[in-house]
Design an enzyme around this catalytic site. Structure first.
Site, PDB file in Angstrom:
ATOM      1  N   ARG A 122       0.831  -1.205   0.000  1.00 48.82           N
ATOM      2  CA  ARG A 122       0.000   0.000   0.000  1.00 48.82           C
ATOM      3  C   ARG A 122       0.867   1.257   0.000  1.00 48.82           C
ATOM      4  NH1 ARG A 122      -3.912  -3.085   3.528  1.00 48.82           N
ATOM      5  NH2 ARG A 122      -5.979  -2.814   2.594  1.00 48.82           N
ATOM      6  N   CYS A 173      12.192 -11.116  27.420  1.00 52.10           N
ATOM      7  CA  CYS A 173      12.271 -11.991  28.585  1.00 52.10           C
ATOM      8  C   CYS A 173      10.966 -12.760  28.796  1.00 52.10           C
ATOM      9  CB  CYS A 173      12.634 -11.187  29.838  1.00 52.10           C
ATOM     10  SG  CYS A 173      11.522  -9.813  30.184  1.00 52.10           S
TER      11      CYS A 173
END
Length: 635
Positions: A122, A173
């Site tokens: 786009r 994490c």
């Protein structure tokens, strides 16, 4: 009356003799091509890179079972000609971002109609139409929601005047150490696929995170000591996952024990992580349950992809898919690299199996292959009726353009529920271009905050210029010095790739001149050096550009809609596939929030009795919750 007849005659001639480019032959594209030939459009060129998949057949009605595996563009052409055999349709099975389709190509058309499903394409078509000064009708759908708008250089805002909302990400994490939701396990599984077979990105390391802020240095040292004492295979050594896997010839049992036993034992040694959490349970290849979790009758009456696999079935599929991927990987030859694709059976089976095994280890509910494909592929419900409505609106706006009534064009939003006046189609005045847009402004500029001492030229080119700013093949020069940092000519500046920006004297305040020859797009990038970026970001676009982003929707808890990024489920868009961020501000929200610049929107006189319409910025997949939706696939 005479003027009306002349106008109608002129319009008929323009429809018959004009040239129209349609980009995309998926859900919207199929409906659009059919509408165009039935309306009388005779000269159409159609381009789409995809091939037909069996999952497309429930809503892309120009395709049949016998067409599976064939080009969408070519089959759409053949099917459309049955509606109007006299139409002249040229089909391209290709990417619109191919350099062959430059500005001269776009200048051949009276208008361009977008039916795309990803933000990168786009952005590119938006820039090409601006460069060629050709009207573009942009469109998009997300479940029951849809939008159609005109983009015209100098008259309207462009597709990139308002950057998309920030894509959803997950802390490393959480992905590596403490997953708590199925999507965390799916992201981890996709990262593992890339570690073994795809682009080896250090940011996607699947090994336990030793720098997890939740455990202390002492806990880390204890874990290291425990690691050495137990002699775990993988863990903290940080050896290349792929190199180790190749050495073992991708042995399923060894890989299984590394990722689902040894690494889990290592995580358990980080005792502070499990004070308030359920600790994970390591698994053994030879001791896995062969029963399905939960209700033993849960799989009755379900098709294959909707069934829940037992851990033993997951293990078997893990080994089977590894074998398939290993062969595909070896067949690629030197510098082999596989790209994860939700429609690739081996890749999808691998992610399903590994995600469910990891979920089981952490006590997270396992999911069916069907559900995991939806989340891993960022798939939203595709509603055939929505596509048909939007395709019809595209044609009505196209007719206005050809008749010379551009000022009568509107941005039209399709809402989930009727507004207080009973309308689900809400027209709004098209906004003018933002003078600070970094694409369509007279002199586009953007400011990027980064650490010039740590970011490499390759990262600047790939992650910032190509991914963030949507360039295809950028050329980058340092200010007025004439020093070429990056050249689009292959091999010309390859020696610069691994050097840091600071090595070239780039510092706070440096201005980089960035050009994309294909897009005829020039951008000045102002460098803002910083050694303390928030949330471990590698860079961020700041200043005026960030102020253009859509504001947070003041949605109520009752509406149930979600906001999500195209790469939802990835810690990085990946485009395309990934498709992209979408802003949904539901039309029945009592606050009538509209997003950025809503106050400046002018409305048609006949609409002034309505409460302001809600913005539905459709630029890629989002998740939509609705128990009645059974179609879950991307175009």
């Amino acid at each position: 009356m005479a003027a009306c007849l002349i106008s109608s005659k002129n319009l008929s001639e323009k429809v018959t003799n004009g040239k129209t480019l349609v980009v995309g032959a998926g859900g919207i594209g199929c409906e659009l091509i059919k509408n165009l030939v039935l309306t009388g459009f005779n000269n159409i060129e159609l381009i789409d890179l995809d091939i037909i998949d069996v999952s497309n057949l429930n809503r892309q009605f120009l395709f049949r079972k016998e067409h599976v595996g064939k080009s969408k563009a070519h089959v759409a052409k053949e099917s459309a000609l049955k509606f109007n055999p006299g139409a002249n349709i040229i089909a391209y099975h290709d990417s619109i971002m191919n350099p062959d389709y430059g500005t001269d190509f776009f200048k051949n058309f009276n208008l361009v109609l977008n039916a795309l499903d990803n933000r990168a394409a786009r952005n590119h078509v938006n820039r090409m139409c601006l460069a060629a000064d050709v009207p573009l009708v942009e469109s998009g759908t997300a479940g029951f929601l849809g939008q159609v708008t005109l983009i015209k250089k100098g008259l309207t805002e462009c597709y990139e005047c308002k950057p998309a909302p920030t894509q959803k990400t997950f802390p490393g994490c959480t992905i590596r150490n403490t997953p708590s939701e199925p999507i965390h396990c799916i992201v981890w599984a996709k990262h593992l696929f890339n570690q073994l077979f795809g682009e080896d990105d250090p940011d996607e390391d699947v090994s336990p995170d030793t720098e997890d802020p939740e455990h202390t240095a002492d806990a880390g040292e204890e874990a290291l000591h425990h690691q050495a004492k137990e002699g775990f295979d993988g863990g903290i050594e940080r050896k290349s996952t792929r190199a180790w896997a190749v050495e073992t010839d991708f042995n399923p049992e060894k890989l299984f024990h590394k990722f689902f036993k040894d690494d889990i034992k290592y995580l358990l040694s980080m005792q502070t992580l499990w004070k308030k959490r359920r600790p994970p349970v390591p698994l053994d290849w030879n001791s896995l349950p062969d029963t399905v979790e939960g209700d033993t009758n849960s799989n009755k009456g379900k098709i294959k992809d909707q069934k829940i696999w037992s851990m033993r079935e997951c293990r078997d599929m893990f080994g089977q898919s590894l074998g398939i991927l290993k062969e595909n990987f070896k067949n690629q030859g030197e510098d082999a690299m596989l790209v994860w694709d939700k429609d690739d059976e081996g890749a999808m089976d691998f992610v399903t199996a590994t995600a469910n095994i990891r979920a089981h280890i952490f006590g997270i509910p396992v999911k069916s292959r069907f559900d995991i494909k939806s989340m891993a592929g960022n798939i939203i419900p595709a509603i055939a009726t929505t596509n048909a409505i939007i395709a019809g609106l595209i044609v009505t706006e196209a007719l206005k353009i050809l008749e010379g009534r551009i000022k009568d064009c509107r941005t039209i939003y399709l809402s989930r529920k009727p507004n207080p006046r009973g309308k689900i189609l809400v027209p709004c005045q098209i906004e003018t271009a933002n003078p600070k847009c970094y694409v369509c402004a007279p002199r586009p500029e953007a400011t990027v905050r980064l650490n010039t001492k740590t970011i490499t030229v390759r990262s600047f080119e790939e992650k910032i210029m190509k991914k963030e700013f949507g360039m295809v093949a950028p050329d980058i020069e340092i200010g007025d010095q004439g020093v070429v940092l990056v050249s689009s000519e292959e091999g010309e500046t390859e020696e610069n790739s691994e050097k840091h920006l600071a090595d070239f004297g780039i510092r706070n305040g440096t201005r980089l001149s960035c050009d994309d020859f294909l897009q005829e797009y020039n951008l000045i990038v102002n460098i803002l050096h910083s050694e303390d970026l928030e949330d471990d970001k590698e860079f961020e676009v700041v200043g005026d550009v960030s102020e253009l982003g859509p504001k947070e929707a003041a949605t109520s808890a009752e509406n149930g809609d979600k906001q999500s990024g195209a790469n939802n489920g990835t810690a990085a868009n990946g485009d395309d596939d990934e498709v992209d961020a979408v802003m949904i501000l539901d039309n029945d929200d009592a606050s009538w929030a509209e997003g950025a610049a809503a106050k400046s929107r002018k409305r048609k006189p006949e609409d002034t009795e309505d409460p302001p319409a809600k913005k539905v910025k459709i630029s890629g997949p989002v998740e939509v919750e609705d128990d009645e939706i059974l179609i879950l696939d991307d175009d």
